[in-house]
Design a protein around this motif. Structure first.
Motif, mmCIF file in Angstrom:
data_model
loop_
_atom_site.group_PDB
_atom_site.id
_atom_site.type_symbol
_atom_site.label_atom_id
_atom_site.label_comp_id
_atom_site.label_asym_id
_atom_site.label_seq_id
_atom_site.Cartn_x
_atom_site.Cartn_y
_atom_site.Cartn_z
ATOM 1 N N ALA A 61 80.367 14.950 74.058
ATOM 2 C CA ALA A 61 79.013 15.180 73.532
ATOM 3 C C ALA A 61 79.077 15.674 72.083
ATOM 4 C CB ALA A 61 78.281 16.191 74.412
ATOM 5 N N ALA A 62 80.108 16.481 71.791
ATOM 6 C CA ALA A 62 80.250 17.001 70.425
ATOM 7 C C ALA A 62 80.592 15.878 69.451
ATOM 8 C CB ALA A 62 81.318 18.088 70.387
ATOM 9 N N ARG A 63 81.433 14.951 69.905
ATOM 10 C CA ARG A 63 81.787 13.803 69.041
ATOM 11 C C ARG A 63 80.538 12.981 68.730
ATOM 12 N NH1 ARG A 63 85.986 10.043 71.838
ATOM 13 N NH2 ARG A 63 84.147 9.481 73.043
ATOM 14 N N TYR A 64 79.712 12.790 69.749
ATOM 15 C CA TYR A 64 78.457 12.043 69.572
ATOM 16 C C TYR A 64 77.508 12.794 68.620
ATOM 17 C CZ TYR A 64 73.630 10.975 71.206
ATOM 18 O OH TYR A 64 72.284 10.722 71.298
ATOM 19 N N ALA A 114 78.975 23.097 71.914
ATOM 20 C CA ALA A 114 79.844 22.225 71.109
ATOM 21 C C ALA A 114 78.990 21.313 70.219
ATOM 22 C CB ALA A 114 80.738 21.398 72.029
ATOM 23 N N MET A 115 77.866 20.846 70.728
ATOM 24 C CA MET A 115 76.991 19.978 69.930
ATOM 25 C C MET A 115 76.374 20.772 68.776
ATOM 26 S SD MET A 115 75.163 18.045 73.129
ATOM 27 C CE MET A 115 74.393 16.577 72.492
ATOM 28 N N TYR A 116 75.944 21.993 69.102
ATOM 29 C CA TYR A 116 75.360 22.860 68.064
ATOM 30 C C TYR A 116 76.345 23.027 66.909
ATOM 31 C CZ TYR A 116 73.465 27.043 65.803
ATOM 32 O OH TYR A 116 72.972 27.940 64.883
ATOM 33 N N HIS A 117 77.587 23.416 67.258
ATOM 34 C CA HIS A 117 78.571 23.680 66.196
ATOM 35 C C HIS A 117 78.912 22.393 65.442
ATOM 36 C CE1 HIS A 117 78.930 27.850 67.226
ATOM 37 N NE2 HIS A 117 79.282 27.582 68.467
ATOM 38 N N ALA A 118 78.982 21.259 66.173
ATOM 39 C CA ALA A 118 79.312 19.981 65.524
ATOM 40 C C ALA A 118 78.243 19.640 64.481
ATOM 41 C CB ALA A 118 79.419 18.875 66.572
ATOM 42 N N ILE A 119 76.991 19.819 64.831
ATOM 43 C CA ILE A 119 75.915 19.486 63.874
ATOM 44 C C ILE A 119 75.960 20.440 62.687
ATOM 45 C CG2 ILE A 119 73.406 19.319 63.526
ATOM 46 C CD1 ILE A 119 73.214 18.634 66.550
ATOM 47 N N LYS A 120 76.147 21.728 62.968
ATOM 48 C CA LYS A 120 76.119 22.710 61.878
ATOM 49 C C LYS A 120 77.290 22.524 60.904
ATOM 50 C CE LYS A 120 73.178 25.951 62.126
ATOM 51 N NZ LYS A 120 71.814 26.014 61.565
ATOM 52 N N ARG A 121 78.419 22.013 61.425
ATOM 53 C CA ARG A 121 79.552 21.758 60.525
ATOM 54 C C ARG A 121 79.189 20.673 59.511
ATOM 55 N NH1 ARG A 121 83.017 23.147 64.898
ATOM 56 N NH2 ARG A 121 82.805 21.058 65.786
#
Ligand code: BGC
Length: 435
Positions: free
Chosen positions: A136-139, A196-203
């Motif tokens: 989900a984080a990769r997506y 994981a999705m939250y952190h992925a977007i914020k990065r």
């Protein structure tokens, strides 16, 4: 007039499986083809034909009503039909849709997961598999890279509590398990996935505003003076309302039974609260229902009638919405009502619901709750999960044979409210909050 703060967002909400059609790579599309899953044998194969291009005319409708925001979803199964493979054509269609929202003067709110997953995710155990958080984080990372120039507001997951309950506790959708330990495992993996999705977007996009949409069910004791009713209402509310919310708020997971612990990376992973609210239910202690943890949900006499239109209907009590919003004030986060709405019935339930619930929001704002936007569910009648095309939540009626849309009284009324940025006195007088 009951005026809302300047800049308040007025919007409607949709999601991919509800409106797009031709979504052949999602787990839902596969599951719904099994006999007996969807009321009247309906299928989401065409839905509102957004994938055929009708999103344009529907966004025109939203613009015509004066809305200044719009919630849509993008479909993981289309964008990543195979692990790690990004579909450029699907990505381009979503770019067109999101650009279309902006071009019509509306702020896009984009949901990444609204109950449906790619088939390849489901085939590997779906949200029962702890690896789902990485996928989900990769997506989410890819989606943020793709649309960061267009999207500020991201909703990672829609109603994780409902998803876990419907699929793994009540055994109604998709995995169809009645397995409480599995439901808790799935909820835990959903917390990991959201974080994981939250952190992925914020990065990718440090200035993005990222949250999730939580389904709040106001569960109150049938008899306030009965300690066991109070106990059961508290237990039910803890399971449905609080587990996910608390985990995202302070990184602590508290299941009533089984695993408890910390998911530190989940702490504080929301920049706003996305609130989905539909109705209230009473809860009573019931010695004869061990399978339901000795509780029973009790709904009022009107509900049987409402069930003709929408199986899920509980008590339509706008006061409960007000009480909920007051409680959420403590979180000190901006609140967007990312879903609130009701079906059209043979009475004026839809417009009564709209005006009274908006008065509840108004009162909450007056009481200092930082509500910044309201998204009516839904812009138009669409495919409503296992109930198919029966419940009609739209501001617009959809004829699913011809794809012709017709504005309802609720659309006209919403336009008046949106353009006034408030509830005109005659509407508030006609549909008072307490009756
Ligand atoms: C869901 C929507 C659904 C609505 C009405 C919400 O729980 O997010 O997808 O259509 O309820 O049932």
């Amino acid at each position: 007039m009951l005026s809302f703060p300047p800049g308040f967002l007025w919007a409607a909400a949709t999601a991919p499986q509800h409106v797009e059609g031709q979504n052949f790579n999602s787990d839902w599309s596969e599951w719904e083809q099994l006999p007996g899953k969807i009321k009247n044998g309906d299928s989401s194969r065409v839905a509102c034909d957004w994938w055929g291009g009708r999103w344009r005319e529907d966004l025109d409708r939203a613009q015509t009503l004066g809305m200044n925001a719009q919630r849509i979803g993008i479909e993981w199964a289309r964008l990543e039909p195979q692990p790690g493979q990004w579909d450029a054509e699907a990505a381009k269609t979503y770019r067109d849709i999101i650009t279309g929202i902006r071009e019509r003067g509306m702020e896009p709110f984009v949901t990444l997961h609204h109950f449906t997953s790619p088939k390849w995710v489901a085939a590997q155990g779906g949200f029962e598999n702890p690896e789902v958080a990485q996928w989900a984080a990769r997506y989410a990372d890819r989606a943020a890279r793709e649309y960061q120039d267009l999207v500020t507001y991201w909703i990672t997951i829609n109603e994780p509590n409902v998803y876990a309950a419907q699929c793994y506790f009540f055994g109604l959708w998709l995995a169809q398990k009645q397995d409480p330990p599995a439901a808790f495992r799935v909820l835990k993996n959903l917390i990991h996935a959201h974080a994981a999705m939250y952190h992925a977007i914020k990065r990718v996009q440090p200035d993005a505003q990222v949250g999730y949409s939580h389904h709040w069910r106001v569960l109150e004791p049938l008899n306030d003076n009965a300690p066991l009713d109070r106990l059961m209402a508290g237990l039910y509310s803890r399971i449905l309302n609080n587990v996910f919310f608390t985990a995202v708020h302070d990184g602590v997971v508290q299941f009533p039974v089984g695993w408890n612990g910390k998911i530190p990376e989940a702490k504080g992973t929301q920049d706003f609260l996305g609130v989905n609210y539909y109705y209230q239910e009473h809860v009573a202690f019931d010695i004869s229902s061990p399978g339901d943890l000795f509780g029973r949900r009790v709904v009022g006499p009107d509900v049987e009638r409402l069930h003709r239109y929408f199986e899920g209907a509980g008590n339509l009590d706008p006061g409960a919405f007000y009480r909920l919003l007051l409680q959420l004030k403590q979180s000190n986060k901006p609140i967007y009502i990312t879903e609130n709405g009701f079906v059209e019935t043979d009475r004026d339930d839809q417009i009564r619901y709209m005006v009274t619930h908006l008065q509840a929001v108004y009162q909450a704002v007056q009481a200092g709750v930082d509500v910044r936007g309201y998204f009516w569910w839904s812009l138009l009648d669409n495919f409503e999960w296992s109930e198919g095309y029966t419940p009609r939540f739209g501001l617009y009626h959809t004829d699913f044979e011809t794809q012709v849309r017709t504005a309802r009284t609720s659309a006209q009324l919403y336009e008046r409210i949106v353009r006034a940025n408030g509830i005109p006195d005659d509407l508030a007088a006609q549909y008072p909050l307490k009756n």
